[in-house]
Design a protein around this motif. Structure first.
Motif, PDB file in Angstrom:
ATOM      1  N   TRP A  63       0.724  -1.137   0.203  1.00  0.00           N
ATOM      2  CA  TRP A  63       0.029  -0.029   0.178  1.00  0.00           C
ATOM      3  C   TRP A  63       0.953   1.193  -0.128  1.00  0.00           C
ATOM      4  CZ3 TRP A  63      -0.668   4.126   2.895  1.00  0.00           C
ATOM      5  CH2 TRP A  63      -1.868   5.110   2.618  1.00  0.00           C
ATOM      6  N   GLU A 213      -4.515   5.100   5.516  1.00  0.00           N
ATOM      7  CA  GLU A 213      -5.176   6.548   4.891  1.00  0.00           C
ATOM      8  C   GLU A 213      -4.455   7.351   4.285  1.00  0.00           C
ATOM      9  OE1 GLU A 213      -8.763   6.905   7.583  1.00  0.00           O
ATOM     10  OE2 GLU A 213      -7.274   8.072   8.361  1.00  0.00           O
ATOM     11  N   TRP A 230      -9.779   8.913  -7.623  1.00  0.00           N
ATOM     12  CA  TRP A 230      -9.270   7.798  -6.735  1.00  0.00           C
ATOM     13  C   TRP A 230      -9.969   6.728  -6.423  1.00  0.00           C
ATOM     14  CZ3 TRP A 230      -4.688   7.441  -5.216  1.00  0.00           C
ATOM     15  CH2 TRP A 230      -3.957   8.444  -5.137  1.00  0.00           C
ATOM     16  N   ARG A 231     -11.233   6.831  -6.780  1.00  0.00           N
ATOM     17  CA  ARG A 231     -12.180   5.708  -6.686  1.00  0.00           C
ATOM     18  C   ARG A 231     -11.559   4.450  -8.064  1.00  0.00           C
ATOM     19  NH1 ARG A 231     -17.905   6.322  -8.259  1.00  0.00           N
ATOM     20  NH2 ARG A 231     -17.889   4.144  -8.298  1.00  0.00           N
ATOM     21  N   ARG A 234      -8.237   3.098  -6.593  1.00  0.00           N
ATOM     22  CA  ARG A 234      -8.318   2.210  -5.519  1.00  0.00           C
ATOM     23  C   ARG A 234      -8.644   0.774  -5.991  1.00  0.00           C
ATOM     24  NH1 ARG A 234      -4.909   1.942  -2.785  1.00  0.00           N
ATOM     25  NH2 ARG A 234      -5.921   0.655  -1.292  1.00  0.00           N
ATOM     26  N   TRP A 250     -18.884  -2.200  -5.494  1.00  0.00           N
ATOM     27  CA  TRP A 250     -18.758  -0.786  -4.772  1.00  0.00           C
ATOM     28  C   TRP A 250     -20.214  -0.481  -4.048  1.00  0.00           C
ATOM     29  CZ3 TRP A 250     -15.123   2.745  -4.458  1.00  0.00           C
ATOM     30  CH2 TRP A 250     -13.843   2.870  -5.363  1.00  0.00           C
ATOM     31  N   ASP A 267     -17.950   2.877  -0.794  1.00  0.00           N
ATOM     32  CA  ASP A 267     -17.167   1.767  -0.018  1.00  0.00           C
ATOM     33  C   ASP A 267     -16.690   0.863  -0.843  1.00  0.00           C
ATOM     34  OD1 ASP A 267     -17.596   3.019   2.497  1.00  0.00           O
ATOM     35  OD2 ASP A 267     -19.395   1.467   2.724  1.00  0.00           O
ATOM     36  N   GLU A 280     -13.016  -0.858   2.286  1.00  0.00           N
ATOM     37  CA  GLU A 280     -12.238   0.573   2.239  1.00  0.00           C
ATOM     38  C   GLU A 280     -13.402   1.605   1.932  1.00  0.00           C
ATOM     39  OE1 GLU A 280      -8.691   0.684  -0.401  1.00  0.00           O
ATOM     40  OE2 GLU A 280      -8.816   2.750  -0.582  1.00  0.00           O
ATOM     41  N   VAL A 282     -13.749   5.331   0.216  1.00  0.00           N
ATOM     42  CA  VAL A 282     -13.298   6.483  -0.375  1.00  0.00           C
ATOM     43  C   VAL A 282     -14.447   7.718  -0.336  1.00  0.00           C
ATOM     44  CG1 VAL A 282     -12.681   7.692  -2.670  1.00  0.00           C
ATOM     45  CG2 VAL A 282     -12.366   5.023  -2.265  1.00  0.00           C
ATOM     46  N   GLU A 319     -10.415  11.328   0.669  1.00  0.00           N
ATOM     47  CA  GLU A 319      -9.624  10.548   1.534  1.00  0.00           C
ATOM     48  C   GLU A 319     -10.207   9.147   0.972  1.00  0.00           C
ATOM     49  OE1 GLU A 319     -10.395   9.756   6.052  1.00  0.00           O
ATOM     50  OE2 GLU A 319     -12.208   9.263   5.255  1.00  0.00           O
ATOM     51  N   THR A 320      -8.904   8.272   1.114  1.00  0.00           N
ATOM     52  CA  THR A 320      -9.183   6.745   0.745  1.00  0.00           C
ATOM     53  C   THR A 320      -8.579   5.856   2.228  1.00  0.00           C
ATOM     54  OG1 THR A 320      -6.826   6.263   0.050  1.00  0.00           O
ATOM     55  CG2 THR A 320      -8.229   7.250  -1.680  1.00  0.00           C
ATOM     56  N   SER A 321      -9.471   5.432   2.696  1.00  0.00           N
ATOM     57  CA  SER A 321      -9.463   4.736   3.968  1.00  0.00           C
ATOM     58  C   SER A 321      -9.638   3.246   4.185  1.00  0.00           C
ATOM     59  CB  SER A 321     -10.399   5.488   4.876  1.00  0.00           C
ATOM     60  OG  SER A 321     -10.156   5.221   6.366  1.00  0.00           O
TER      61      SER A 321
END
Ligand code: ATP
Length: 462
Positions: A63, A213, A230-231, A234, A250, A267, A280, A282, A319-321
């Protein structure tokens, strides 16, 4: 009798992965143990054993590489777990980080009100025993403790419930020290703590866990574009890791699911043995966090765009968490396979194999001398010493060779090197592949390069 019966009966091997099998294999092979087991165990906490810590470090490494090394404009951070308590007032956690809780007056079971059927809630009827449920009350998930010797309200401090806030409060420091220009990102891996009402399904939901994150700071108005980007990134990341893509989907948060800070949220869900669950998130967190920290700290957290007439604005944050420990569970479930190998004409001969990507496997190469005697063990040790510099290795000289292969399959080791009498004569060894169980002869001098090549071109076959 199959040699596998030492580990599990053939009957147990049949069928699909279950949480029980995953939990039991994880313990048996030293991936994950229950915390404080000798005292009866501590709910919501788990310990990572020799293979587990290697796997976790590798997932974190993959990651980290993806988010920092492969992006010129994303840098890393490791902020403290203990933060000024005002942080959590500003972030909204003191006020809003709650779950709705109900108890059964009869069987004393405790539920998250949003996780039991609505009809039970309306009828105040326990889904387990039919007893009467209490009224729903809000329960704050933050762990509270005290700093310093006095246990009064002035000394209250929290264990961070997410790593994100450590990034926000350092965003100006990083702009200044590293001359970052928007858009840019800050990545962090670290522990987070939540006083979860219900912890079940092994390490899926725990009170102590790790997050990975990345917070991406963008100009307002460009946020939706970056959110989409970012989606995409990821999703592609999990594809690159070789995860079964039909086990990922998703889920967009509906208006009643959106967190207090979010404008939009998706998610990535994985099909775990117990069903589809979040892996995860986003999130488009807008300027909420930096706006609130500006208000609570009195510091100006605006970005000054020197390339654009010193235009000032509070950046939006995408944010990507992801949960690191939840990723580990996903990768473990995804890799888990039971295969009927029918070796030696035995129809009942099953093997359990963890098909980890070689970049993630805790052990990359196991070196196995066919016999301990006649100098084979020494030769195998010598080969191990050579490979150690480049790969995580294991050495095993006890038991029949087939049984040793099975042990490595269960640990997810992608390559085994067997040293036999021919090795002494012509300098070749057997290279055995975990997934196909194919074996080839390779000159020792070419072994390291061949393994490197196999890792680079690895494609999961099942
Ligand atoms: P959930 O709905 O599962 O409680 P969440 O929406 O509260 O999760 P976030 O706050 O978005 O989760 O946290 C980001 C990620 O951190 C989650 O996608 C998950 O992978 C991980 N995570 C959150 N809570 C836990 C926990 N209690 N144990 C393990 N991992 C967790």
């Amino acid at each position: 009798m199959s040699e596998l019966t030492e580990y599990c009966t053939a009957e147990q091997y049949k069928g699909k992965a279950t949480m029980e099998k995953i939990t039991s294999l994880a313990k048996r092979r030293g991936f994950v143990y229950q915390s404080s087991e000798i005292y009866g165990g501590q709910n919501g906490a788990w310990d990572y054993g020799p293979l587990g810590v290697e796997l976790k470090n590798r997932i974190a490494g993959a990651w980290w590489k993806e988010m920092t090394r492969l992006h010129d404009n994303i840098v890393g951070l490791d902020a403290a777990i203990l933060m000024h308590p005002r942080t959590w007032e500003a972030s909204g956690h003191v006020e809003n980080f709650t779950d709705p809780l109900v108890d059964c007056k009869k069987c004393k079971s405790r539920f998250r009100a949003d996780q039991i059927p609505q009809e039970n809630l309306t009828a105040k009827k326990c889904p387990d025993c039919g007893g009467e449920l209490t009224d729903t009350r809000k329960f704050n998930l933050m762990f509270k403790t005290h700093i310093g010797p006095a246990e009064d309200t002035a000394s209250i401090i929290y264990l961070r419930p997410e790593t994100a806030q450590g990034i926000y409060v350092n965003y100006k420091n990083i702009i200044q020290s590293n001359r970052m220009k928007i858009p840019f990102g800050i990545a962090q891996i670290g522990k987070a703590f939540r006083n979860e009402i219900v912890t079940k399904n092994f390490i899926f939901r725990t009170c102590e866990f790790e997050q990975m994150e990345m917070q991406y700071f963008v100009k307002p108005g460009t946020d939706e574009e970056w959110f989409a980007e970012w989606r995409k990134q990821r999703w592609a990341y999990y594809e690159k890791l070789g995860i079964k893509m039909d086990h990922l989907r998703w889920h967009q948060h509906g208006p009643d699911e959106l967190a207090h800070y979010a404008k939009d949220a998706y998610d990535i869900e994985y099909l775990f043995p117990m069903g589809w669950r979040e892996l995860e998130g986003v999130h488009n967190r807008t300027d909420y966090d930096l706006g609130r920290h500006t208000q609570f700290s009195g510091k100006d957290l605006q970005y000054i765009d020197q390339d654009n007439n010193n235009e000032r604005y509070i950046p939006y944050i995408i944010e990507t968490s992801a949960g690191l420990t939840r990723n580990l569970l996903m990768i473990f479930c995804d890799a888990y396979d039971e295969e009927q190998v029918a070796e030696k004409g035995n129809e009942d001969d099953w093997r359990t194999v963890l098909r980890f990507h070689p970049d993630l496997a805790p052990v990359t190469v196991a070196i196995l001398p066919l016999m301990k005697k006649d100098g084979l063990a020494e030769l195998a040790q010598d080969i191990r010493t050579e490979l150690k510099e480049d790969y995580a290795t294991d050495y095993d000289q006890s038991g029949a060779i087939g049984r040793r292969y099975r042990r490595q399959d269960e640990a997810g080791t992608p390559f085994c090197v067997t040293v036999d009498y021919q090795s002494k004569e012509d300098g070749t060894v057997t290279l055995r592949f975990r997934d196909s169980m194919e074996q080839i002869r390779v000159p020792r001098a070419e072994l390291s390069a061949r393994i490197r090549q196999e890792i680079k071109t690895y494609k999961r076959i099942k």
